[in-house]
Scaffold this active site. Structure first.
Site: not given
Lengths: 374, 374
Positions: B114, B136, B178, B231, B241, B246, B250, B253, B257, B270
């Protein structure tokens, strides 16, 4: 009948509703709109009809019942159902069932798109007094209990008493030990009210029936409610078990997990293991001069009265090496040192294994301590 | 050379150290004792020698390199190594590598008992400006990008510039997009300093070499440092988010994606997808009257100068149906509605897909908008 309690676990507010009936869909979302991000009901074959009653046209993911569901394979099944149901990260996972279903649903929700919304309907005594509250999720891996998991409290937890009506005796027995454990931890039970309530439940418990008598039903509700409050306050003080407060909930569990690791699968319930472990913790506490002898006797006596096996060595303990290894490998460690929890004059306290001689531990596990003090 | 920045992401404090060299073991634990709960180093075959240099006698878990490692199977490998290394819940996972290694190590740490302790050493440009910072974690499942993940910021993140020396051109190119994205989001770049620094990097970038010239090296460090701060501030404002801040990260993105979902595996980085997506976002913003035409031209111009494919339709976009489905299935949703991010007069802002006609979206994706405005 409806008792509502609200807790704050870290940044999450968890509302617990103890009530007569399984909630209807609109109750699940009181205060929210019915989730625009989608809803997925998760249940097992035991609770599928309850899930369908909530609303039949919602997507339902049904797991096989019991501990066999506790693994990544089931998590994938839930995640796939969530994706198929079009759940967004603001979608709702609703887990309906005992500890396995609620643990698995909560873990799946905690990792779905990095955390979706979660509501639990706990349908067993063990779930109500333990698994469903406090945010622990997870499953076993590589023979280690809950090696994989997260802290992810549900925003709403329903405890419908009617679900207990059909609970088999083994399930009652599994939950009762956790209820007794929580009563031992209750530092506010000066007048012994919680303890008396529990003692009075013996008749119901022995007769294996859901109480027809309203007085007894009230007592059960009162015990669950009190247990929720005791556990809730402990978790509020230490939601991620980074301190030492939440570890107190492991009273009996270090011994219990080791016993479970050597027991034949399905022959020993978690509660039976915990009951046996609490008695060992009492003996350890007495030997260290922490647990008063009369308190230890009262605790062991109540557990015996509920029909638990409390003698050491436990009949399922033939494989002592595996048992001792499991005892040393338990994850309740601080700085690499195993911690035990033992009852104090009131409540319970932590003891580092470093302060406990191997001889004493062996004597307790082999029943030597029991025999000397009977 | 050492630049230290500290951020607070929810309840976690993340310290970022941009420095010349890969840290030695005692640097990893400055302020802590070397973890009594155990240490596991996680790397891939590209970073195994760096891991061994930190200290050869620590347990090391080596993943195969690249995106193929992003799945539950690798998580199990890491968890098993952690268990074998005897890590407690107070043990340290140290991930050394690019985005895949740091994402996987961070996810494994987040679910091990955990949540264990986490430190990252980011060795690629993409990792430094994006993956390693902000908590993330995750991996793809059922063809959905990062369907499984958690928010779990590392307590320390090291960015050793020397690791960039051996970075192949494709990796530079993946990170640079990025970096440009972050510069677009920088609302404090009134004087255009960040933008000028980036523009000046073209020569290094085109010549494919790690700068020998100290002035250029300084510029790279300054860009990474600035990017980390931009960032970091965005994530501090909205660590999970749950708000809309946040989501700004994206930018590009949603389109990227979708493009990645139809591209031949390994043929499109990417960063290349993000660069193409940023240009689409600029066109969308112009069409909606949000992005000033001159800003859109400057952004697209810089991306083209770095050699990115910016024209629509993208050569890898034959399978338009899959592309459109992926565009609609992206998880950046609020209340079931897809959100796009477009550059504003400064910074960027969110636009709900509900406000965007399907005709406009199709025209942008098919290159109709580009042609009309050239």
């Amino acid at each position: 009948m409806r008792k509502v309690d609200t807790f704050r676990f870290g940044t999450t507010v968890s509302q617990v509703c103890i009530q007569s009936e399984v909630p209807a869909l609109d109750e699940l979302f009181t205060g929210d709109q019915v989730s625009p991000g989608g809803v997925l009901l998760v249940c097992d074959t035991n609770t599928a009809s309850l899930a369908r009653n909530i609303r039949g046209d919602l997507p339902i993911c049904t797991l096989p019942p019991g501990e066999t569901s506790k693994g990544w394979a089931s998590i994938e099944v839930i995640l796939q159902a969530a994706k198929a149901a079009g759940l967004g990260r603001d979608g709702f996972f609703i887990g309906i069932g005992g500890g396995v279903v609620t643990d698995m649903t909560a873990f799946a929700a905690s990792v779905y798109m990095r955390g979706a919304r979660l509501c639990l309907v706990s349908t067993t005594l063990l779930g109500m007094v333990d698994a469903a509250l406090g945010g622990k999720t997870g499953f076993d891996l590589f023979d280690m209990k809950n090696l994989v998991g997260t802290f992810y409290p549900a925003s709403r937890i329903f405890m419908p008493i009617e679900a207990l009506k059909t609970l088999p005796r083994s399930e009652w027995k599994s939950g009762m030990a956790e209820l007794i454990k929580t009563a031992v931890l209750d530092i506010d039970d000066q007048d012994g009210e919680f303890w008396s309530l529990l003692s009075a439940l013996q008749r119901v418990f022995i007769e294996e029936q859901f109480p027809q008598n309203l007085g007894e039903l009230d007592r059960i509700v009162a015990c669950i409610s009190r247990s929720v409050r005791v556990k809730g306050r402990i978790v509020e003080a230490d939601p991620h078990e980074t301190g030492e407060v939440r570890m107190l909930l492991n009273l009996g569990h270090t011994f219990a997990h080791a016993l479970e690791s050597v027991a034949v699968l399905g022959r020993l319930s978690h509660g039976e293991a915990v009951a046996w472990g609490i008695v060992r913790a009492c003996e350890l506490g007495c030997a260290l001069g922490i647990t008063p002898e009369d308190r230890a006797a009262a605790i062991s006596g109540l557990l015996r009265a509920f029909g638990y096996e409390t003698a050491a060595p436990h009949p399922m303990m033939q494989d002592r090496e595996t048992f001792m290894r499991a005892l040393g490998g338990d994850k309740k460690k601080k700085g690499g040192t195993l911690m035990f929890v033992v009852p104090g004059p009131k409540g319970a306290q932590l003891v580092s294994a470093a302060l406990i001689g191997q001889t004493l531990l062996t004597r307790i596990i082999d029943g030597g301590y029991t025999h000397e003090h009977q």
